[in-house]
Design a protein around this motif. Sequence first.
Motif, PDB file in Angstrom:
ATOM      1  N   THR A   1       0.836  -1.200   0.000  1.00  0.00           N
ATOM      2  CA  THR A   1       0.000   0.000   0.000  1.00  0.00           C
ATOM      3  C   THR A   1       0.874   1.254   0.000  1.00  0.00           C
ATOM      4  O   THR A   1       1.387   1.644   1.044  1.00  0.00           O
ATOM      5  N   PRO A   2       1.054   1.890  -1.147  1.00  0.00           N
ATOM      6  CA  PRO A   2       1.698   3.208  -1.135  1.00  0.00           C
ATOM      7  C   PRO A   2       0.662   4.264  -0.726  1.00  0.00           C
ATOM      8  O   PRO A   2      -0.526   4.126  -1.028  1.00  0.00           O
ATOM      9  N   TYR A   3       1.115   5.304  -0.035  1.00  0.00           N
ATOM     10  CA  TYR A   3       0.201   6.341   0.437  1.00  0.00           C
ATOM     11  C   TYR A   3       0.869   7.711   0.389  1.00  0.00           C
ATOM     12  O   TYR A   3       2.096   7.838   0.380  1.00  0.00           O
ATOM     13  N   VAL A   4       0.029   8.736   0.358  1.00  0.00           N
ATOM     14  CA  VAL A   4       0.460  10.138   0.405  1.00  0.00           C
ATOM     15  C   VAL A   4      -0.495  10.860   1.338  1.00  0.00           C
ATOM     16  O   VAL A   4      -1.712  10.615   1.304  1.00  0.00           O
ATOM     17  N   SER A   5       0.025  11.734   2.198  1.00  0.00           N
ATOM     18  CA  SER A   5      -0.800  12.537   3.095  1.00  0.00           C
ATOM     19  C   SER A   5      -0.394  13.996   2.993  1.00  0.00           C
ATOM     20  O   SER A   5       0.786  14.311   2.793  1.00  0.00           O
ATOM     21  N   VAL A   6      -1.374  14.869   3.132  1.00  0.00           N
ATOM     22  CA  VAL A   6      -1.142  16.318   3.181  1.00  0.00           C
ATOM     23  C   VAL A   6      -1.705  16.771   4.524  1.00  0.00           C
ATOM     24  O   VAL A   6      -2.918  16.730   4.736  1.00  0.00           O
ATOM     25  N   LEU A   7      -0.816  17.165   5.437  1.00  0.00           N
ATOM     26  CA  LEU A   7      -1.217  17.438   6.814  1.00  0.00           C
ATOM     27  C   LEU A   7      -0.949  18.893   7.194  1.00  0.00           C
ATOM     28  O   LEU A   7      -0.014  19.514   6.689  1.00  0.00           O
TER      29      LEU A   7
END
Length: 179
Positions: A96-102
């Motif tokens: 599972t690759p993921y990207v977050s903008v926090l």
Amino acid sequence: MALLFSAATCAASAQVVPAFSSIGNVSAFGTLTMLKPDLSYYGDLAVYGISLGGFLQTRHIVGLETRGLLMRSGGIEHQEAALAGPRFVMHFANVTPYVSVLGGVANTWRWSHPPTTEEPSPRMLGGFGPQWSVLGGLDIRLNHRFVIRMGELSYAKTYPKDWTITSLTASTGIVYRIN
């Protein structure tokens, strides 16, 4: 009375769990993290610490993540942060690759000079300010409950009162699926 109360709680939890799991994957994570506090300052050392957080991942691409960072070992600049924001994932079997903008708030500080025995005591500089972060990583699912966070990299900007900090982090850790 105690027997009736314990039976009522078991029945209530049995009714809540299916509805709770239908919203998606609720997980908690912990990572060991290395932070380069300020890319514009070449004299600082890496700072080490932990990141703790959790996420709600819907059955589709979009989810919600929250995390806290406590970076206090190593160099002279330190940082604590509380962040939240959207998370985007793709699932490929157990990978599972993921990207977050926090976004959130950070308490960042540094010493006016490194503490030594010869010089007077250093002053602490810094304070609270807003922070945003973009991060991406790769999770490998071991089974239904446990996931290894193989790696995560982030780029962040923090705006305390007197300066802007541009930092990079690298993390690895474990994820535990709650539902």
